[in-house]
Scaffold this motif. Structure first.
Motif, PDB file in Angstrom:
ATOM      1  N   GLU A 495      26.929  38.889  42.015  1.00  0.00           N
ATOM      2  CA  GLU A 495      28.367  39.077  41.971  1.00  0.00           C
ATOM      3  C   GLU A 495      28.717  40.116  40.899  1.00  0.00           C
ATOM      4  OE1 GLU A 495      27.345  35.354  39.527  1.00  0.00           O
ATOM      5  OE2 GLU A 495      26.657  36.389  41.353  1.00  0.00           O
ATOM      6  N   PHE A 519      32.308  39.880  44.979  1.00  0.00           N
ATOM      7  CA  PHE A 519      33.167  40.425  43.932  1.00  0.00           C
ATOM      8  C   PHE A 519      33.349  39.413  42.806  1.00  0.00           C
ATOM      9  CE2 PHE A 519      37.632  40.606  42.324  1.00  0.00           C
ATOM     10  CZ  PHE A 519      37.418  41.648  41.434  1.00  0.00           C
ATOM     11  N   VAL A 532      43.719  36.622  41.131  1.00  0.00           N
ATOM     12  CA  VAL A 532      43.219  37.954  41.466  1.00  0.00           C
ATOM     13  C   VAL A 532      44.338  38.707  42.161  1.00  0.00           C
ATOM     14  CG1 VAL A 532      41.491  39.281  42.716  1.00  0.00           C
ATOM     15  CG2 VAL A 532      40.873  37.066  41.720  1.00  0.00           C
ATOM     16  N   ASP A 536      40.386  47.366  44.568  1.00  0.00           N
ATOM     17  CA  ASP A 536      39.575  47.876  45.676  1.00  0.00           C
ATOM     18  C   ASP A 536      38.220  47.183  45.629  1.00  0.00           C
ATOM     19  OD1 ASP A 536      38.195  49.233  47.587  1.00  0.00           O
ATOM     20  OD2 ASP A 536      38.368  51.213  46.641  1.00  0.00           O
ATOM     21  N   THR A 537      38.058  46.170  46.449  1.00  0.00           N
ATOM     22  CA  THR A 537      36.811  45.397  46.474  1.00  0.00           C
ATOM     23  C   THR A 537      36.096  45.544  47.823  1.00  0.00           C
ATOM     24  OG1 THR A 537      37.966  43.393  47.214  1.00  0.00           O
ATOM     25  CG2 THR A 537      37.762  43.730  44.841  1.00  0.00           C
ATOM     26  N   ARG A 538      36.353  46.634  48.546  1.00  0.00           N
ATOM     27  CA  ARG A 538      35.779  46.809  49.875  1.00  0.00           C
ATOM     28  C   ARG A 538      34.262  46.809  49.889  1.00  0.00           C
ATOM     29  NH1 ARG A 538      37.749  52.342  51.417  1.00  0.00           N
ATOM     30  NH2 ARG A 538      37.541  52.582  49.147  1.00  0.00           N
ATOM     31  N   ALA A 540      32.260  45.011  48.236  1.00  0.00           N
ATOM     32  CA  ALA A 540      31.697  43.680  48.051  1.00  0.00           C
ATOM     33  C   ALA A 540      31.660  42.965  49.399  1.00  0.00           C
ATOM     34  CB  ALA A 540      32.517  42.882  47.055  1.00  0.00           C
ATOM     35  N   LYS A 542      31.440  39.800  50.031  1.00  0.00           N
ATOM     36  CA  LYS A 542      32.351  38.660  49.982  1.00  0.00           C
ATOM     37  C   LYS A 542      33.310  38.850  48.810  1.00  0.00           C
ATOM     38  CE  LYS A 542      28.954  35.325  51.773  1.00  0.00           C
ATOM     39  NZ  LYS A 542      28.230  34.051  51.486  1.00  0.00           N
ATOM     40  N   PRO A 543      34.595  38.606  48.996  1.00  0.00           N
ATOM     41  CA  PRO A 543      35.528  38.745  47.872  1.00  0.00           C
ATOM     42  C   PRO A 543      35.430  37.592  46.874  1.00  0.00           C
ATOM     43  CG  PRO A 543      36.704  38.067  49.833  1.00  0.00           C
ATOM     44  CD  PRO A 543      35.297  38.347  50.269  1.00  0.00           C
ATOM     45  N   LEU A 544      35.067  36.370  47.371  1.00  0.00           N
ATOM     46  CA  LEU A 544      35.096  35.202  46.496  1.00  0.00           C
ATOM     47  C   LEU A 544      34.062  34.181  46.931  1.00  0.00           C
ATOM     48  CD1 LEU A 544      36.515  33.419  44.280  1.00  0.00           C
ATOM     49  CD2 LEU A 544      38.003  32.585  46.122  1.00  0.00           C
ATOM     50  N   MET A 557      44.044  34.249  45.314  1.00  0.00           N
ATOM     51  CA  MET A 557      43.713  35.631  45.663  1.00  0.00           C
ATOM     52  C   MET A 557      44.972  36.321  46.180  1.00  0.00           C
ATOM     53  SD  MET A 557      40.369  36.000  45.129  1.00  0.00           S
ATOM     54  CE  MET A 557      39.855  37.384  46.140  1.00  0.00           C
TER      55      MET A 557
END
Length: 558
Positions: A495, A519, A532, A536-538, A540, A542-544, A557
């Motif tokens: 992560e 992320f 959160v 810009d977490t594209r 990653a 998975k975001p979470l 989120m």
């Protein structure tokens, strides 16, 4: 012994003017017709005379021991309410001498005070406390209005005292079996209003310049090159106030600017530093109201900023506009508030209000021996793959720590095994002591923070020169924190941000720079109030991820 042939200040300055006047075409015979000022003129009255050490029998031949002659010049100067003791061109071998109030020690550009190679020519400074040794080359005690100046050199000849042993005052050593019987270059104890400028200090057998219980200190344009013996510190302060360091260049083997005890109202600006160990080293006591700005740090492998405190009162420290090139660390703060009686916090101790602004750094994978240090230096396992370490232990919390406009490039190379580490030792050791257990190194490559309240990361960027399997950021038991504008590289095996049993954390406008598995990973049932917002977490996958008991309502989120 002092004679009436000593030059007055006006006579000395007039002699210095003659060559310049000759170049300008001045009529030297006309100047010569003017009678030289007598000792009855105002500027040759007590407090304004020049005391040339040669007039007291000193010989700058690099052979004669001049201790008595130089001390006689200082004593005569002090007796006449001050003046200037002149070290002219030459190599003046000397043992222990004492500077006294109202004395200016002026070293001409080709003048060198050269330490004797014989131990019997040195004594303990009268009145200097024995802690860390009190054998010394030049010292002053309870003196006021001292100045050391000039383009000349004070050379301790310290390589002749090397026996392979240090003072053993490092972590867990407590000085047992240490080598204290060797001269420091300069020690000032309980002195007020002194100035040291422009001189070159080199080759001490021990610490270069110890400043103990002093006030109103000005250190300007000093050059230190001190790499011939173990424990070759640069500046070493204990319990001093109103200290101002400007335009200095320090290359040493041990702590470059150690501030132990209760140092307060200190500024350091426009200086450059390099050492094997640390630059700004803080121990216990009351380190308060200290500003470091516009400094260059390079080839420093023991953490440029290192605060390792037990019972301490550390607050109001500011580090700004600093370049760090090829360092390890690069910042380590460790604190335990445990009392001697047990685990209850000692509320009289604290580490708080510390800011880092405008930092640019490159962090190497591991320490590298300096080629100009003749003896090798031990590398600790925990120095490999280092990161910023904020380490509160037990019930103790670091408070109000901020990082603003910080860009650090790490060597990378951290492993999956490191990233899986959760059981970080509960020790308030120096940063490499925290990470000494296998697998080597910290579980984060950017910043690891444990037991911190009010922690701010604002416009912080972490890069790696090669892939690193560890998270960029780990928060463990952190409360009231914000991560604003974080840019960080990720790993497909890990992560980018890991939060463990922390609460009230805002994460906004983050950027994931490279492909990452996750992320944000939140762990522990105590985690709550994590928000959160944007970014810009594209990159990653998975975001979470919620793990190890973290509840679904722990994170919002946006």
């Amino acid at each position: 012994m002092y004679t009436n042939d000593s030059l007055s200040r006006r006579q000395w300055l007039e002699q210095l003017k003659l060559p310049a006047l000759a170049v300008a075409g001045a009529a030297l015979p006309a100047i010569a017709t003017h009678a030289a000022p007598s000792h009855n003129t105002s500027d040759s009255l007590p407090g304004a005379r020049i005391f040339n050490v040669r007039d007291f029998g000193a010989k700058g031949d690099g052979k004669t021991l001049n201790t008595k002659a130089i001390q006689a010049a200082i004593d005569a100067c002090n007796k006449e309410n001050g003046g200037t003791v002149l070290i002219p061109a030459g190599d003046f071998i000397c043992g222990t001498v004492e500077l006294k109030s109202n004395v200016t020690l002026h070293l001409s550009a080709q003048g060198r005070l050269l330490g004797s190679t014989r131990r019997e020519d040195y004594v303990a400074g009268k009145g200097v406390p024995p802690g860390n040794g009190n054998v010394v080359f030049i010292f002053a005690v309870n003196a006021v209005n001292i100045t050391i100046e000039g383009r000349g050199t004070i050379d301790g000849n310290g390589q002749t005292f090397y026996n392979g042993k240090g003072d053993n005052t490092g972590p867990g050593q407590h000085g047992v079996g240490g080598n204290f019987d060797r001269p420091h270059l300069i020690v000032f104890y309980e002195c007020t209003n002194f100035l040291v400028r422009d001189v070159f200090l080199t080759r001490s057998a021990y610490h270069c310049f110890r400043i103990l219980h002093c006030k109103q200190v000005q250190l300007q344009g000093i050059r230190i090159y001190n790499r011939v013996n173990k424990n070759n510190d640069g500046f070493h302060f204990n319990d001093s106030q109103y200290v101002h360091i400007t335009n200095c260049d320090i290359q040493c083997q041990d702590d470059a600017c150690a501030l132990f005890g209760s140092n307060q109202f200190v500024t350091v600006t426009n200086c450059s530093f390099s050492t094997r160990w640390s630059i700004f080293r803080f121990g216990s006591g009351e380190a308060q109201n200290i500003v470091v700005s516009n400094c260059l740090i390079y080839e420093t492998y023991g953490c440029p900023v290192k605060i390792s405190s037990g019972k301490a009162r550390v607050e109001n420290l500011s580090f700004s506009n600093i370049i760090m090139r090829n360092v390890t660390g690069p910042i380590g703060i460790a604190f335990t508030g445990k009392s001697n009686a047990g685990d209850a916090p000692d509320t009289s101790s604290f580490v708080r209000n510390i800011s880092f602004n405008g930092i640019r750094a490159t962090v190497v994978e591991k320490p590298v021996d300096h080629p100009d240090i003749a003896f090798g230096t031990k590398m600790f396992d925990g120095e490999i793959n280092s990161c910023i370490t904020l380490n509160g232990v037990g019930n103790a919390f670091l408070e109000n720590i901020s990082f603003t406009d910080v860009h650090i490039t790490y060597a990378g190379g951290g492993t999956k095994e490191q990233a899986l580490k959760r059981d970080v030792p509960q020790v308030a050791a120096e940063y490499f002591g925290v990470w000494a257990t296998a697998p080597f190194g910290p579980p984060a490559y950017g910043i690891y923070a444990r037991n911190v309240r009010n922690l701010t990361l604002n416009n912080v960027r972490f890069d790696c020169e090669k892939p690193d399997a560890r998270p960029a950021v780990i928060f463990d038991n952190v409360q009231d924190a914000s991560i604003m504008g974080l840019s960080a590289q990720g790993s497909v095996d890990s992560e980018v941000i890991r939060i463990i049993n922390s609460k009230d954390v805002l994460i906004a406008a983050s950027r994931v720079l490279t492909n990452a598995g996750v992320f944000l990973q939140v762990e522990g049932a105590a985690s709550e109030g994590i928000v959160v917002n944007g970014g810009d977490t594209r990159k990653a996958l998975k975001p979470l991820v919620l793990d190890k008991g973290a509840g679904k309502d722990a994170v919002a989120m946006g």
